[in-house]
Design a protein around this motif. Structure first.
Motif, short mmCIF file in Angstrom:
data_model
loop_
_atom_site.label_atom_id
_atom_site.label_comp_id
_atom_site.label_asym_id
_atom_site.label_seq_id
_atom_site.Cartn_x
_atom_site.Cartn_y
_atom_site.Cartn_z
N LEU A 228 0.86 -1.18 0.00
CA LEU A 228 0.00 0.00 0.00
C LEU A 228 0.89 1.23 0.00
CD1 LEU A 228 -2.81 1.32 0.29
CD2 LEU A 228 -2.62 1.01 2.76
N LEU A 229 0.71 2.10 -1.01
CA LEU A 229 1.51 3.32 -1.13
C LEU A 229 0.58 4.52 -0.96
CD1 LEU A 229 3.17 1.11 -2.74
CD2 LEU A 229 4.16 3.02 -3.98
N ARG A 230 0.83 5.29 0.07
CA ARG A 230 -0.02 6.44 0.38
C ARG A 230 0.59 7.68 -0.26
NH1 ARG A 230 -3.52 4.69 4.39
NH2 ARG A 230 -2.88 2.79 5.45
N GLY A 231 0.23 7.93 -1.52
CA GLY A 231 0.77 9.06 -2.25
C GLY A 231 1.64 8.61 -3.40
N VAL A 232 2.15 9.57 -4.14
CA VAL A 232 2.98 9.27 -5.30
C VAL A 232 4.40 8.97 -4.82
CG1 VAL A 232 3.88 10.12 -7.49
CG2 VAL A 232 1.61 10.83 -6.72
N PRO A 233 4.95 7.80 -5.14
CA PRO A 233 6.31 7.47 -4.68
C PRO A 233 7.34 8.39 -5.30
CG PRO A 233 5.51 5.83 -6.26
CD PRO A 233 4.35 6.71 -5.93
N THR A 234 8.25 8.89 -4.49
CA THR A 234 9.26 9.83 -4.99
C THR A 234 10.21 9.16 -5.98
OG1 THR A 234 10.62 9.31 -3.04
CG2 THR A 234 9.19 11.24 -2.89
N ALA A 235 10.40 7.86 -5.84
CA ALA A 235 11.30 7.15 -6.75
C ALA A 235 10.68 6.89 -8.10
CB ALA A 235 11.73 5.82 -6.12
N GLY A 236 9.37 7.12 -8.23
CA GLY A 236 8.67 6.85 -9.48
C GLY A 236 8.00 5.48 -9.44
N LEU A 237 6.91 5.36 -10.15
CA LEU A 237 6.14 4.12 -10.12
C LEU A 237 6.92 2.94 -10.69
CD1 LEU A 237 2.64 5.49 -11.18
CD2 LEU A 237 3.20 4.41 -9.00
N ALA A 238 7.65 3.17 -11.78
CA ALA A 238 8.38 2.07 -12.40
C ALA A 238 9.39 1.47 -11.43
CB ALA A 238 9.07 2.55 -13.67
N ALA A 239 10.12 2.31 -10.70
CA ALA A 239 11.11 1.83 -9.75
C ALA A 239 10.46 1.06 -8.61
CB ALA A 239 11.93 3.00 -9.20
N VAL A 240 9.32 1.55 -8.13
CA VAL A 240 8.61 0.87 -7.05
C VAL A 240 8.11 -0.49 -7.51
CG1 VAL A 240 6.57 0.94 -5.58
CG2 VAL A 240 7.98 2.98 -5.85
N ILE A 241 7.55 -0.54 -8.71
CA ILE A 241 7.07 -1.81 -9.26
C ILE A 241 8.21 -2.82 -9.37
CG2 ILE A 241 6.15 -2.89 -11.35
CD1 ILE A 241 4.52 -0.28 -11.74
N GLU A 242 9.36 -2.36 -9.84
CA GLU A 242 10.52 -3.24 -9.97
C GLU A 242 10.94 -3.79 -8.62
OE1 GLU A 242 15.16 -3.06 -11.63
OE2 GLU A 242 13.78 -1.38 -11.93
N THR A 243 10.94 -2.92 -7.60
CA THR A 243 11.33 -3.36 -6.26
C THR A 243 10.35 -4.38 -5.69
OG1 THR A 243 12.39 -1.24 -5.79
CG2 THR A 243 11.75 -2.56 -3.90
N ILE A 244 9.04 -4.12 -5.88
CA ILE A 244 8.03 -5.04 -5.35
C ILE A 244 8.13 -6.40 -6.03
CG2 ILE A 244 5.53 -5.47 -5.29
CD1 ILE A 244 5.19 -2.45 -4.81
N ARG A 245 8.35 -6.39 -7.32
CA ARG A 245 8.52 -7.67 -8.04
C ARG A 245 9.76 -8.42 -7.55
NH1 ARG A 245 6.70 -5.58 -14.00
NH2 ARG A 245 4.65 -6.56 -14.06
N ALA A 246 10.84 -7.69 -7.33
CA ALA A 246 12.08 -8.34 -6.87
C ALA A 246 11.88 -8.95 -5.48
CB ALA A 246 13.22 -7.31 -6.84
N GLU A 247 11.16 -8.24 -4.60
CA GLU A 247 10.92 -8.76 -3.26
C GLU A 247 10.01 -9.99 -3.29
OE1 GLU A 247 9.32 -5.42 -1.23
OE2 GLU A 247 11.29 -4.52 -0.81
N ALA A 248 9.10 -10.02 -4.28
CA ALA A 248 8.19 -11.17 -4.39
C ALA A 248 8.90 -12.40 -4.96
CB ALA A 248 7.00 -10.79 -5.25
N GLY A 249 10.07 -12.17 -5.54
CA GLY A 249 10.83 -13.29 -6.09
C GLY A 249 10.42 -13.61 -7.49
#
Length: 249
Positions: A228-249
Motif C-alpha cells: 500500500l503506497l499512500r501518495g505518489v512514490p518519490t522514486a517513481g512508479l516504475a522503480a517501485v514496481i521493480e522493487t516489489i517484483r524483486a521482493e516477491a521473487g
C-alpha cells in the motif's frame, strides 16, 4: 548522603548486567544525578540522540508497512475483485495495481501519464481504478459522471472520459459534463439521469467504506501487489514496481 553520580559511574552502571540496574531502588539524589549524567552525555554526544530518533522512525515505518500489508490482505476481495471498478492494462496481468483517484486532485492528474506509460510499456500489469471523490462537490460530480459513463457506455468510454476529466480546467458542472459527452459522442441526457441513481451512489459508498477500513484518507493512493503506497512514490512508479517484483521473487 551518597556522592553524586559521575559520568564515569554512569558508564559503569550502564555496562553492568540489566538486573543490577534498578531505577526504582535509587534515592532521590541518585535519580537527580543519573538524570544530570544522562543529559551531560547527550550534550557531549548529540549524535546518539539523532541515531536513536532515526532508529525509532525506522521501526515506525517498518511497523506501518507491515500493518498496511495486513490491510491489503484483509481487503483483497474488495480491492481486486469488486465486480464493478474499471479494469485496464492486461486483465490477466501477474501484477495488479489499484489506484484510488479524485479528478480534482493535482497529484492524481500529474501521476496519470506516468501510470499509463508504465502500464502500456510493461504489458503484465492489471490496472484497477477506484473512484474516491473526497475534495468536494465537483469531485463527487466528476466521479458520478465517470461511473455513469462506464455503466451506460462501457469501459472504453469510461477511460476516455476519465482522461478528459483530468484535463478539464475550470469548474465541473452539468453543463461542462454535457459538453464533454457531446465531444465523446455519448448520450448526455442518459448519463446525467444515471448520475444520481443508487447504482452510481452504491459504488462510491463502497469505495469510501473500503478506504475507511484501510485508513486511506488521501489521493492518489496505490495498492501495488501486496503493498500500500499512500501518495505518489518519490522514486517513481516504475522503480517501485521493480522493487516489489524483486521482493516477491
Amino acid at each position: 548522603m551518597k556522592p553524586l553520580m559521575t559520568a564515569a559511574a554512569l558508564a559503569m552502571l550502564l555496562a553492568s548486567p540489566a538486573a543490577a540496574f534498578d531505577p526504582a531502588n535509587m534515592t532521590e539524589t541518585e535519580r537527580e544525578a543519573f538524570g544530570e549524567a544522562v543529559r551531560g552525555y547527550i550534550m557531549d554526544n548529540p549524535q546518539v540522540l539523532v541515531e536513536a530518533i532515526n532508529a525509532m522512525e525506522s521501526r515506525r515505518i517498518e511497523a506501518e508497512a507491515e500493518n498496511d500489508k495486513l490491510l491489503v490482505e484483509a481487503n483483497s476481495a474488495a480491492l481486486f475483485e469488486d465486480g464493478y471498478s474499471w479494469i485496464g492494462g492486461n486483465p490477466e496481468g501477474a501484477l495488479t495495481i489499484v489506484e484510488f483517484i479524485d479528478y480534482r486532485c493535482g497529484y492524481c492528474r500529474r501521476s496519470a501519464p506516468e501510470l499509463d506509460k508504465v502500464v502500456a510499456e510493461d504489458g503484465d500489469i492489471r490496472l484497477i481504478l477506484k473512484e474516491f471523490p473526497i475534495l468536494g462537490q465537483e469531485s463527487d460530480l466528476a466521479s458520478r459522471y465517470a461511473i455513469a459513463v462506464r455503466q451506460i457506455a462501457g469501459g472504453d468510454a469510461y477511460k476516455a472520459a476519465h482522461d478528459r476529466l483530468y484535463e478539464l480546467r475550470g469548474g465541473v458542472t452539468i453543463e461542462t459534463l454535457g459538453a464533454l459527452s457531446a465531444d465523446l459522442g455519448l448520450d448526455a441526457q442518459a448519463i446525467v439521469q444515471r448520475m444520481n441513481t443508487e447504482e452510481v451512489s452504491s459504488e462510491i459508498r463502497q469505495n469510501r467504506q473500503l478506504a475507511e477500513r484501510m485508513q486511506i484518507m488521501g489521493t492518489p493512493t496505490f495498492v501495488i501487489g501486496p503493498e500500500l503506497l499512500r501518495g505518489v512514490p518519490t522514486a517513481g512508479l516504475a522503480a517501485v514496481i521493480e522493487t516489489i517484483r524483486a521482493e516477491a521473487g
